[in-house]
Scaffold this motif. Structure first.
Motif, PDB file in Angstrom:
ATOM      1  N   ALA A 116       0.814  -1.217   0.000  1.00  0.00           N
ATOM      2  CA  ALA A 116       0.000   0.000   0.000  1.00  0.00           C
ATOM      3  C   ALA A 116       0.850   1.270   0.000  1.00  0.00           C
ATOM      4  CB  ALA A 116      -0.901  -0.005   1.227  1.00  0.00           C
ATOM      5  N   PRO A 117       0.296   2.342  -0.584  1.00  0.00           N
ATOM      6  CA  PRO A 117       0.934   3.651  -0.423  1.00  0.00           C
ATOM      7  C   PRO A 117       0.813   4.074   1.029  1.00  0.00           C
ATOM      8  CG  PRO A 117      -1.219   3.882  -1.496  1.00  0.00           C
ATOM      9  CD  PRO A 117      -0.962   2.415  -1.334  1.00  0.00           C
ATOM     10  N   MET A 118       1.914   4.465   1.652  1.00  0.00           N
ATOM     11  CA  MET A 118       1.853   4.902   3.052  1.00  0.00           C
ATOM     12  C   MET A 118       2.761   6.112   3.243  1.00  0.00           C
ATOM     13  SD  MET A 118       1.597   1.246   5.075  1.00  0.00           S
ATOM     14  CE  MET A 118       2.689   0.307   4.019  1.00  0.00           C
ATOM     15  N   LEU A 119       2.101   7.227   3.534  1.00  0.00           N
ATOM     16  CA  LEU A 119       2.792   8.500   3.707  1.00  0.00           C
ATOM     17  C   LEU A 119       3.852   8.388   4.791  1.00  0.00           C
ATOM     18  CD1 LEU A 119       2.068  11.008   2.092  1.00  0.00           C
ATOM     19  CD2 LEU A 119       0.703  11.809   4.019  1.00  0.00           C
TER      20      LEU A 119
ATOM     21  N   GLN B 162       1.284   7.225  -6.547  1.00  0.00           N
ATOM     22  CA  GLN B 162      -0.048   7.616  -6.089  1.00  0.00           C
ATOM     23  C   GLN B 162      -0.165   9.131  -6.028  1.00  0.00           C
ATOM     24  OE1 GLN B 162      -1.833   7.504  -2.111  1.00  0.00           O
ATOM     25  NE2 GLN B 162      -3.438   6.230  -3.004  1.00  0.00           N
TER      26      GLN B 162
ATOM     27  N   ASN C  65      -5.735   8.779  -5.283  1.00  0.00           N
ATOM     28  CA  ASN C  65      -6.143   8.550  -3.895  1.00  0.00           C
ATOM     29  C   ASN C  65      -7.563   9.072  -3.667  1.00  0.00           C
ATOM     30  OD1 ASN C  65      -6.607   8.719  -1.120  1.00  0.00           O
ATOM     31  ND2 ASN C  65      -4.474   9.191  -0.635  1.00  0.00           N
TER      32      ASN C  65
ATOM     33  N   HIS D 201     -10.210  -0.296  -0.134  1.00  0.00           N
ATOM     34  CA  HIS D 201      -9.935  -0.414   1.304  1.00  0.00           C
ATOM     35  C   HIS D 201     -11.293  -0.731   1.936  1.00  0.00           C
ATOM     36  CE1 HIS D 201      -8.146   1.565   5.200  1.00  0.00           C
ATOM     37  NE2 HIS D 201      -8.630   0.371   5.408  1.00  0.00           N
TER      38      HIS D 201
ATOM     39  N   GLY E  22      -6.325  -4.647   6.740  1.00  0.00           N
ATOM     40  CA  GLY E  22      -6.305  -5.694   7.763  1.00  0.00           C
ATOM     41  C   GLY E  22      -5.712  -7.020   7.339  1.00  0.00           C
TER      42      GLY E  22
ATOM     43  N   ASN F 247      -7.982  -4.261   0.157  1.00  0.00           N
ATOM     44  CA  ASN F 247      -6.983  -3.758   1.094  1.00  0.00           C
ATOM     45  C   ASN F 247      -7.649  -3.598   2.461  1.00  0.00           C
ATOM     46  OD1 ASN F 247      -6.160  -0.527   2.043  1.00  0.00           O
ATOM     47  ND2 ASN F 247      -4.615  -2.132   2.109  1.00  0.00           N
TER      48      ASN F 247
ATOM     49  N   MET G 282       1.529   8.940  -1.108  1.00  0.00           N
ATOM     50  CA  MET G 282       0.734   9.882  -1.896  1.00  0.00           C
ATOM     51  C   MET G 282       1.545  11.165  -2.128  1.00  0.00           C
ATOM     52  SD  MET G 282      -2.830  11.812  -1.034  1.00  0.00           S
ATOM     53  CE  MET G 282      -2.101  12.873   0.205  1.00  0.00           C
TER      54      MET G 282
ATOM     55  N   ARG H 244      -8.295   3.958  10.188  1.00  0.00           N
ATOM     56  CA  ARG H 244      -7.758   2.681   9.692  1.00  0.00           C
ATOM     57  C   ARG H 244      -8.066   1.549  10.663  1.00  0.00           C
ATOM     58  NH1 ARG H 244      -3.341   6.180   8.006  1.00  0.00           N
ATOM     59  NH2 ARG H 244      -2.160   5.813   9.904  1.00  0.00           N
TER      60      ARG H 244
ATOM     61  N   LYS I 257      -7.720   4.100  -5.854  1.00  0.00           N
ATOM     62  CA  LYS I 257      -7.800   3.438  -4.544  1.00  0.00           C
ATOM     63  C   LYS I 257      -8.861   4.167  -3.728  1.00  0.00           C
ATOM     64  CE  LYS I 257      -4.939   2.222  -0.496  1.00  0.00           C
ATOM     65  NZ  LYS I 257      -5.119   3.226   0.567  1.00  0.00           N
TER      66      LYS I 257
ATOM     67  N   GLY J  95      -0.703  -3.292   3.746  1.00  0.00           N
ATOM     68  CA  GLY J  95      -0.104  -2.043   4.207  1.00  0.00           C
ATOM     69  C   GLY J  95       0.775  -2.235   5.428  1.00  0.00           C
ATOM     70  N   ARG J  96       0.182  -2.016   6.607  1.00  0.00           N
ATOM     71  CA  ARG J  96       0.964  -1.951   7.833  1.00  0.00           C
ATOM     72  C   ARG J  96       1.772  -3.212   8.120  1.00  0.00           C
ATOM     73  NH1 ARG J  96      -4.233   0.288  10.879  1.00  0.00           N
ATOM     74  NH2 ARG J  96      -5.102  -0.987   9.204  1.00  0.00           N
TER      75      ARG J  96
HETATM   76  C1  LIG Z   1       1.528   5.513   7.965  1.00  0.00           C
HETATM   77  C2  LIG Z   1       0.444   5.333   6.944  1.00  0.00           C
HETATM   78  C3  LIG Z   1       0.365   6.212   5.870  1.00  0.00           C
HETATM   79  C4  LIG Z   1      -0.620   6.053   4.880  1.00  0.00           C
HETATM   80  N1  LIG Z   1      -0.610   6.861   3.774  1.00  0.00           N
HETATM   81  C5  LIG Z   1      -1.464   6.611   2.739  1.00  0.00           C
HETATM   82  C6  LIG Z   1      -1.348   7.308   1.509  1.00  0.00           C
HETATM   83  O1  LIG Z   1      -0.461   8.147   1.301  1.00  0.00           O
HETATM   84  N2  LIG Z   1      -2.243   7.013   0.533  1.00  0.00           N
HETATM   85  C7  LIG Z   1      -3.238   6.077   0.701  1.00  0.00           C
HETATM   86  O2  LIG Z   1      -4.020   5.823  -0.217  1.00  0.00           O
HETATM   87  N3  LIG Z   1      -3.347   5.398   1.856  1.00  0.00           N
HETATM   88  C8  LIG Z   1      -2.480   5.626   2.854  1.00  0.00           C
HETATM   89  N4  LIG Z   1      -2.534   4.855   3.995  1.00  0.00           N
HETATM   90  C9  LIG Z   1      -3.533   3.785   4.092  1.00  0.00           C
HETATM   91  C10 LIG Z   1      -2.949   2.475   3.536  1.00  0.00           C
HETATM   92  O3  LIG Z   1      -2.636   2.601   2.160  1.00  0.00           O
HETATM   93  C11 LIG Z   1      -3.957   1.325   3.697  1.00  0.00           C
HETATM   94  O4  LIG Z   1      -5.124   1.640   2.975  1.00  0.00           O
HETATM   95  C12 LIG Z   1      -4.336   1.100   5.168  1.00  0.00           C
HETATM   96  O5  LIG Z   1      -3.194   1.114   6.013  1.00  0.00           O
HETATM   97  C13 LIG Z   1      -5.075  -0.237   5.338  1.00  0.00           C
HETATM   98  O6  LIG Z   1      -4.269  -1.323   4.963  1.00  0.00           O
HETATM   99  P1  LIG Z   1      -3.522  -2.243   6.079  1.00  0.00           P
HETATM  100  O7  LIG Z   1      -4.583  -2.645   7.074  1.00  0.00           O
HETATM  101  O8  LIG Z   1      -2.975  -3.407   5.314  1.00  0.00           O
HETATM  102  O9  LIG Z   1      -2.493  -1.383   6.710  1.00  0.00           O
HETATM  103  C14 LIG Z   1      -1.574   5.007   4.989  1.00  0.00           C
HETATM  104  C15 LIG Z   1      -1.488   4.129   6.071  1.00  0.00           C
HETATM  105  C16 LIG Z   1      -0.483   4.269   7.046  1.00  0.00           C
HETATM  106  C17 LIG Z   1      -0.388   3.283   8.175  1.00  0.00           C
END
Ligand SMILES: Cc1cc2nc3c(=O)[nH]c(=O)nc-3n(C[C@H](O)[C@H](O)[C@H](O)COP(=O)(O)O)c2cc1C
Length: 329
Positions: free
Chosen positions: A13-16, A66, A93, A168, A210, A208, A40, A183, A135, A230-231
């Motif tokens: 996943a994209p994660m800032l 993203q 996004n 998601h 969990g 996406n 993103m 989240r 997404k 993601g996480r």
């Molecule tokens: C630290 C962090 C930053 C995130 N940044 C973005 C982002 O930039 N763009 C986005 O679409 N989702 C972002 N997310 C959400 C994740 O892409 C994902 O949708 C969400 O964590 C659920 O997936 P997971 O349960 O596998 O973590 C972020 C999540 C985390 C934890």
């Protein structure tokens, strides 16, 4: 003839602040097949910012950029730049609920404006050949019915030409919850994503939210085209080491943690020589020994030493020496 395995089968996943280029390089060492996402990046940052927000390493392919934004012309400009720079995909996004994002009118609040999202996708698709994907969440606020979701998907598909969505599988509350709470608190409902795939079989649908194991991933893949993790992928990155073998039928040997660390060393040398800091790279590696004996020593040594002036790859070697031999064959 059997179908080639879709690259959408598994993605990170994209994660800032997390999936920056150092993190993606590290993840790529463990899996060659997984589709990686950038954090993103807003259209404003790309068009008006001073830094190079599109930099990535050739080793990262396949990699998707993203974008955050809602101005079709700006998004088209950025998509074109992304293609010129060599990105494999552009993703919009429509899922992030943070206030900052809502003020700029992008992210999850765009679910309420499917027409605008369709215009954004159409504008990007008109200027690039690479896939343009979206997404999104399963709903926002009180607008969380299945018809609301299908209306959104249908509009973005029919008017925007989008044929790939990552869902998601929880809604977002636009007021009152922090992004982190958004989240965790809204309930996951994978059945919504499964139903979408059943109702729109022509679309590529990835789920996406969990997902914490490759077993769960395989379960979802019985109903869907892809899974985005993601996480768990960030906090327990060695889970990626068997993705190619288990999900993409690769017969490459599984890379060991030691090999991963050793493969990071020349990269770190090179990045340091270009002005990067060790801690900016090593912070993504803290979870490499998650759930293993020695995990705490590894993490602690790096946390205490990587930020010191002049620190280099030797910090990782010393940290690795603190992990018991049986974990590090
Ligand atoms: C630290 C962090 C930053 C995130 N940044 C973005 C982002 O930039 N763009 C986005 O679409 N989702 C972002 N997310 C959400 C994740 O892409 C994902 O949708 C969400 O964590 C659920 O997936 P997971 O349960 O596998 O973590 C972020 C999540 C985390 C934890």
């Amino acid at each position: 003839m059997s179908q080639p395995i879709s690259r959408y089968r598994f993605s990170i996943a994209p994660m800032l602040d997390w999936t920056d280029r150092h993190c993606r390089y590290f993840h790529r060492l463990m899996t060659q097949q997984t589709l990686l996402f950038t954090e993103m990046v807003t259209t404003g940052a790309i068009i008006h910012g001073k830094g190079d927000y599109l930099a990535f390493n050739e080793a990262e392919h396949p990699v998707a950029l993203q974008l955050g934004g809602s101005n079709p012309a700006d998004l088209a400009t950025c998509a074109k730049l992304a293609q010129e720079r060599g990105y494999d995909e552009v993703n919009l996004n429509v899922g992030c609920p943070s206030d900052r994002v809502q003020n700029g009118k992008f992210g999850a609040c765009l679910m309420a404006e499917p027409q605008l999202v369709a215009e954004c996708v159409a504008a990007m698709k008109a200027v690039v050949d690479i896939p343009v994907t979206v997404k999104t969440r399963i709903g926002i606020d009180e607008q969380d019915s299945y018809p609301f979701l299908t209306d959104f998907i249908r509009t973005v598909k029919e008017q925007g030409g989008c044929d790939h969505f990552t869902i998601h599988a929880r809604k977002a509350w636009l007021q009152g919850l922090s992004p982190k709470e958004n989240r965790e608190i809204p309930e996951l409902d994978y059945s919504r994503a499964y139903q979408l795939k059943a109702d729109f079989p022509e679309l590529t649908i990835a789920v996406n939210g969990g997902v914490t194991s490759l077993e769960q991933t395989k379960e979802h893949l019985q109903y869907l085209d892809g899974v985005m993790m993601g996480r768990e992928a960030y906090q327990n990155p060695y889970i990626l080491a068997e993705v190619d073998q288990q999900l993409f039928a690769s017969d490459r040997p599984v890379i060991t943690r030691r090999q991963v660390v050793e493969a990071m060393l020349p990269y770190i040398e090179q990045q340091l020589s270009q002005g990067s800091y060790l801690s900016h790279i090593s912070r993504h590696m803290l979870g490499l020994y998650q759930n293993m004996p020695g995990a705490r020593q590894w993490r602690r040594y790096i946390s205490e030493n990587a930020h010191k002036a002049g620190s280099g790859p030797e910090v990782l070697l010393t940290a690795m020496a603190k992990v018991p031999d049986e974990v590090n064959p």
